[in-house]
Design a protein around this motif. Sequence first.
Motif, mmCIF file in Angstrom:
data_model
loop_
_atom_site.group_PDB
_atom_site.id
_atom_site.type_symbol
_atom_site.label_atom_id
_atom_site.label_comp_id
_atom_site.label_asym_id
_atom_site.label_seq_id
_atom_site.Cartn_x
_atom_site.Cartn_y
_atom_site.Cartn_z
ATOM 1 N N GLY A 31 -8.034 1.400 -7.726
ATOM 2 C CA GLY A 31 -7.258 2.242 -6.988
ATOM 3 C C GLY A 31 -7.084 1.778 -5.537
ATOM 4 N N ARG A 32 -6.378 2.420 -4.652
ATOM 5 C CA ARG A 32 -6.279 1.993 -3.403
ATOM 6 C C ARG A 32 -6.085 3.201 -2.505
ATOM 7 N NH1 ARG A 32 -0.787 1.638 -0.917
ATOM 8 N NH2 ARG A 32 0.599 2.689 -2.501
ATOM 9 N N VAL A 33 -6.549 3.266 -1.152
ATOM 10 C CA VAL A 33 -6.469 4.452 -0.291
ATOM 11 C C VAL A 33 -5.120 4.428 0.432
ATOM 12 C CG1 VAL A 33 -7.192 5.453 1.617
ATOM 13 C CG2 VAL A 33 -8.957 4.444 0.104
ATOM 14 N N ARG A 34 -4.572 5.403 0.669
ATOM 15 C CA ARG A 34 -3.106 5.714 1.309
ATOM 16 C C ARG A 34 -3.445 6.846 2.276
ATOM 17 N NH1 ARG A 34 1.333 7.507 -2.661
ATOM 18 N NH2 ARG A 34 2.718 7.044 -0.708
ATOM 19 N N ARG A 35 -2.751 6.612 3.398
ATOM 20 C CA ARG A 35 -2.691 7.757 4.608
ATOM 21 C C ARG A 35 -1.271 7.830 4.979
ATOM 22 N NH1 ARG A 35 -7.211 4.325 5.302
ATOM 23 N NH2 ARG A 35 -9.197 5.300 5.949
ATOM 24 N N LEU A 36 -1.238 9.267 4.748
ATOM 25 C CA LEU A 36 0.069 9.850 5.139
ATOM 26 C C LEU A 36 0.055 10.977 6.101
ATOM 27 C CD1 LEU A 36 1.452 10.160 1.610
ATOM 28 C CD2 LEU A 36 1.984 8.182 3.006
ATOM 29 N N ASN A 37 1.234 11.339 6.840
ATOM 30 C CA ASN A 37 1.127 12.145 7.875
ATOM 31 C C ASN A 37 2.520 12.972 7.779
ATOM 32 O OD1 ASN A 37 1.004 13.793 9.969
ATOM 33 N ND2 ASN A 37 0.395 12.336 11.240
ATOM 34 N N ASP A 38 2.506 14.291 7.312
ATOM 35 C CA ASP A 38 3.655 14.928 6.937
ATOM 36 C C ASP A 38 4.660 14.246 6.137
ATOM 37 O OD1 ASP A 38 2.866 17.494 7.851
ATOM 38 O OD2 ASP A 38 3.611 17.085 9.989
ATOM 39 N N ALA A 39 4.282 13.769 4.930
ATOM 40 C CA ALA A 39 5.239 12.861 4.199
ATOM 41 C C ALA A 39 5.321 13.346 2.649
ATOM 42 C CB ALA A 39 4.694 11.637 4.206
ATOM 43 N N LEU A 40 6.407 12.864 2.039
ATOM 44 C CA LEU A 40 6.384 13.237 0.582
ATOM 45 C C LEU A 40 5.703 12.393 -0.220
ATOM 46 C CD1 LEU A 40 8.110 14.932 -1.536
ATOM 47 C CD2 LEU A 40 9.614 13.312 -1.425
ATOM 48 N N ILE A 51 -1.711 7.972 -10.895
ATOM 49 C CA ILE A 51 -2.448 9.496 -10.597
ATOM 50 C C ILE A 51 -3.084 9.380 -9.120
ATOM 51 C CG2 ILE A 51 -3.168 10.030 -12.974
ATOM 52 C CD1 ILE A 51 -5.731 9.271 -12.475
ATOM 53 N N VAL A 52 -2.949 10.495 -8.461
ATOM 54 C CA VAL A 52 -3.268 10.507 -7.126
ATOM 55 C C VAL A 52 -4.623 11.547 -6.928
ATOM 56 C CG1 VAL A 52 -2.440 11.190 -4.840
ATOM 57 C CG2 VAL A 52 -0.850 10.022 -6.365
ATOM 58 N N ALA A 53 -5.388 11.344 -6.244
ATOM 59 C CA ALA A 53 -6.472 12.258 -5.798
ATOM 60 C C ALA A 53 -6.663 12.601 -3.985
ATOM 61 C CB ALA A 53 -8.098 11.623 -5.996
ATOM 62 N N LEU A 54 -6.850 13.773 -3.930
ATOM 63 C CA LEU A 54 -6.931 14.118 -2.179
ATOM 64 C C LEU A 54 -8.181 13.858 -1.893
ATOM 65 C CD1 LEU A 54 -5.582 15.286 0.053
ATOM 66 C CD2 LEU A 54 -6.211 17.494 -0.620
ATOM 67 N N VAL A 55 -8.241 13.056 -0.896
ATOM 68 C CA VAL A 55 -9.688 12.684 -0.266
ATOM 69 C C VAL A 55 -9.791 13.471 0.903
ATOM 70 C CG1 VAL A 55 -11.073 10.819 0.724
ATOM 71 C CG2 VAL A 55 -9.553 10.096 -1.021
ATOM 72 N N LEU A 105 -4.991 9.860 0.681
ATOM 73 C CA LEU A 105 -5.020 9.934 -0.833
ATOM 74 C C LEU A 105 -5.794 8.848 -1.366
ATOM 75 C CD1 LEU A 105 -1.212 10.604 -0.919
ATOM 76 C CD2 LEU A 105 -3.007 12.396 -0.900
ATOM 77 N N PHE A 106 -6.329 8.758 -2.660
ATOM 78 C CA PHE A 106 -6.567 7.585 -3.388
ATOM 79 C C PHE A 106 -5.593 7.498 -4.588
ATOM 80 C CE2 PHE A 106 -9.010 5.931 -6.824
ATOM 81 C CZ PHE A 106 -9.485 4.661 -6.202
ATOM 82 N N GLN A 107 -5.153 6.493 -4.684
ATOM 83 C CA GLN A 107 -3.986 6.357 -5.984
ATOM 84 C C GLN A 107 -4.389 5.088 -7.001
ATOM 85 O OE1 GLN A 107 -0.031 5.937 -4.659
ATOM 86 N NE2 GLN A 107 0.856 6.120 -6.882
ATOM 87 N N LEU A 108 -4.248 5.599 -8.242
ATOM 88 C CA LEU A 108 -4.198 4.522 -9.102
ATOM 89 C C LEU A 108 -3.098 4.276 -9.662
ATOM 90 C CD1 LEU A 108 -6.510 2.648 -10.906
ATOM 91 C CD2 LEU A 108 -6.130 4.896 -12.625
ATOM 92 N N SER A 109 -2.464 3.397 -9.492
ATOM 93 C CA SER A 109 -1.109 2.886 -9.769
ATOM 94 C C SER A 109 -0.932 2.981 -11.362
ATOM 95 C CB SER A 109 -0.730 1.460 -9.280
ATOM 96 O OG SER A 109 -1.181 0.573 -10.290
ATOM 97 N N HIS A 110 0.441 3.338 -11.722
ATOM 98 C CA HIS A 110 0.776 3.576 -12.999
ATOM 99 C C HIS A 110 0.342 2.298 -13.943
ATOM 100 C CE1 HIS A 110 2.551 5.862 -16.304
ATOM 101 N NE2 HIS A 110 3.459 4.682 -16.566
ATOM 102 N N GLU A 111 0.640 0.985 -13.581
ATOM 103 C CA GLU A 111 0.368 -0.100 -14.332
ATOM 104 C C GLU A 111 -1.276 -0.140 -14.478
ATOM 105 O OE1 GLU A 111 0.605 -5.068 -13.693
ATOM 106 O OE2 GLU A 111 1.488 -3.527 -12.331
ATOM 107 N N ARG A 112 -1.953 0.058 -13.449
ATOM 108 C CA ARG A 112 -3.534 0.171 -13.572
ATOM 109 C C ARG A 112 -4.015 1.227 -14.507
ATOM 110 N NH1 ARG A 112 -5.435 -2.555 -7.810
ATOM 111 N NH2 ARG A 112 -4.641 -4.571 -8.417
ATOM 112 N N PHE A 113 -3.331 2.452 -14.198
ATOM 113 C CA PHE A 113 -3.575 3.588 -15.159
ATOM 114 C C PHE A 113 -3.418 3.182 -16.671
ATOM 115 C CE2 PHE A 113 -2.364 7.085 -17.365
ATOM 116 C CZ PHE A 113 -3.204 7.937 -17.491
#
Length: 235
Positions: A31-40, A51-55, A105-113
């Motif tokens: 998986g990879r860590v993503r950082r967003l700010n008021d974003a969809l 799949i996405v997890a909230l960190v 966020l921590f996201q596991l891409s669909h391909e890797r899932f």
Amino acid sequence: MNKTVLKTVLGRNNWFAGLPSELADDILRLGRVRRLNDALIYSASDCADGIVALVSGQIRLTSFSVSGQPSFLVLTSPGSWIGVTSALDGRPHGYDAFAVGETVLFQLSHERFNSLAGESVERYSAFVRLLCDHFRVTTQSLIIHRNRRPLYLLARELLRLADRHGKQAKNGVVIELRLSQEDLAVMIGVGRQTINRLLKSFEQDGIVSTSYTSLTIHDVAALERLRSSEDPGEV
């Protein structure tokens, strides 16, 4: 982000904490860590993107009626996972997921899932168990909302928010979330006028106080007594 810290946060979720160590480590590795700010994060019409997890931060899951009014609202807490239904069946999510404020966020891409889930029946079953956990929570929530009065529902929701997002302060437990009365109304399935009336009653009794950016619970015990009520009648 430090993998040990990440694993600790994700371990707050019973599903992740109960995974075989090899699978948990593979998820962290792929998986990879993503950082967003008021974003969809994704929209209701988007198809599977892993799949996405909230960190840290806040994710709002929202669905809207044909008239454009919100009909569903859930706030996730750190360690929670979203997107598993679409990851398994490949169909659109059916709800919007939005990162409120600075969110990690921590996201596991669909391909890797798919790669992990396809390695063995045991690994596929592990992800199905996550879906089952979500289904059980949803079913329990539906049963409660059909059989409990609004006073109980609000007390239960405030205690849940305090447990997951609250910070202890001198004057009580502070929930620093951008929550309007409309948000609370949608979350427990009642009208805004009902929420307004109940919050005023709580404030008059010294149980809670509200501001634009936060809600403070001054008397947790009072809310716990209300939550323990078994009265199914209407307020």
